[in-house]
Design an enzyme around this catalytic site. Structure first.
Site, short mmCIF file in Angstrom:
data_model
loop_
_atom_site.label_atom_id
_atom_site.label_comp_id
_atom_site.label_asym_id
_atom_site.label_seq_id
_atom_site.Cartn_x
_atom_site.Cartn_y
_atom_site.Cartn_z
CG HIS A 1 -7.53 13.33 5.52
ND1 HIS A 1 -8.06 13.98 6.61
CD2 HIS A 1 -6.31 12.88 5.92
CE1 HIS A 1 -7.21 13.93 7.61
NE2 HIS A 1 -6.13 13.26 7.21
CE LYS B 1 -8.72 10.00 7.41
NZ LYS B 1 -7.86 8.85 7.78
N GLY C 1 0.82 -1.21 0.00
CA GLY C 1 0.00 0.00 0.00
C GLY C 1 0.85 1.26 0.00
NE ARG C 2 -2.87 5.62 -0.93
CZ ARG C 2 -3.97 6.34 -0.82
NH1 ARG C 2 -4.09 7.45 -1.52
NH2 ARG C 2 -4.94 5.99 -0.01
#
Length: 259
Positions: A149, A153, A12-13
């Site tokens: 965000h 998210k 993932g990031r």
């Protein structure tokens, strides 16, 4: 001696950022990379165990610090496995509810567990001095929090916004659940004096912005923290991992304990 690290959600990031920063740090060794079931293919790190099952991985890396930025249910499960195998854990997952915090606290009796919804040093410094500002301004100032965000998210409001708002409520001597207002719509009437609003914006690729407003008679004060890169959260988590490698079980640790 270098601290051994296991990264959950390594593709993932945040997981990829953590892995790269771990590899670049002479005080850390990346010894494990873990992903969801069936999603570990393609992960290749030198001298590193790669797995899609943390339960199978942990016996191969005794004492390694696990870093988890995944999802609430997953992080709770990670803590339970850590309690079984004795590995320290650093959790940066947001959206964890009260019941899940209680589960983390139970696991922390058997293994060193650290949880912070925001690993930024700057945010945690804000948390330390904001109560002084609230006290100095007095009750004539209305408090609001706005968080922004990226559109991917999943939880709302952000864990950081909730932590900030809870900190501000505590500084007023209020129970947060009694005064929170997470949404306003329609004919809502005048704003109650005993209220803290937390509003959410989502869009684009914003890493994370949080602004606290203090609306007073004839003036307002705005205190803003902007994260421009995930590196700041990863750096905080790796700093916590180094610290947690020497801690003992017995409590659910937080950024304030490390500072």
């Amino acid at each position: 001696m270098a601290v051994n690290i296991v990264i959950l959600g390594a593709k993932g990031r945040m997981g990829n950022t953590l892995a790269n920063m771990t590899l670049a740090d002479d005080e850390l060794n990346l010894v494990g990379a873990c992903e969801r079931k069936g999603n570990a293919d393609g992960m290749v790190y030198e001298d590193c165990e790669v797995s899609d099952c943390l339960e199978d991985l942990l016996p191969k890396v005794p004492g390694a610090v696990v870093i988890d930025f995944t999802a609430p249910e997953s992080s709770v499960a990670t803590a339970k496995l850590a309690a079984r195998f004795g590995n320290p854990v650093v959790i940066g997952t947001t959206g964890i509810n009260k019941e899940q915090v209680a589960e983390l606290e139970e696991s922390a009796k058997k293994a060193p567990i650290f949880w912070a919804p925001n690993m930024s040093v700057g945010v945690n410094v804000l948390l330390s001095f904001m109560p002084k500002l609230v006290e100095a301004l007095g009750e004539d100032y209305d408090i609001e929090v706005v968080e922004t965000h990226h559109k991917m998210k999943k939880d709302s409001p952000s864990g950081t916004a909730l932590k900030l708002a809870q900190c501000l409520a505590e500084a007023r001597g209020w129970e947060y659940d009694d005064v929170k207002k997470h949404c306003r719509d329609g004919i809502i009437g005048e704003r109650p004096k005993k209220e803290i609003g937390v509003q959410t914006l989502r869009g684009g690729d914003v890493v994370g912005d949080h602004t606290m407003y203090f609306f007073g008679p004839g003036e307002r004060i705005e205190v803003t923290h902007r994260a421009s890169t995930r590196d700041t959260f990863a750096a905080g988590a790796l700093r916590a991992a180094k610290w947690m490698s020497t801690q003992k079980p017995g409590k659910l640790y937080a950024m304030a304990d490390m500072f």
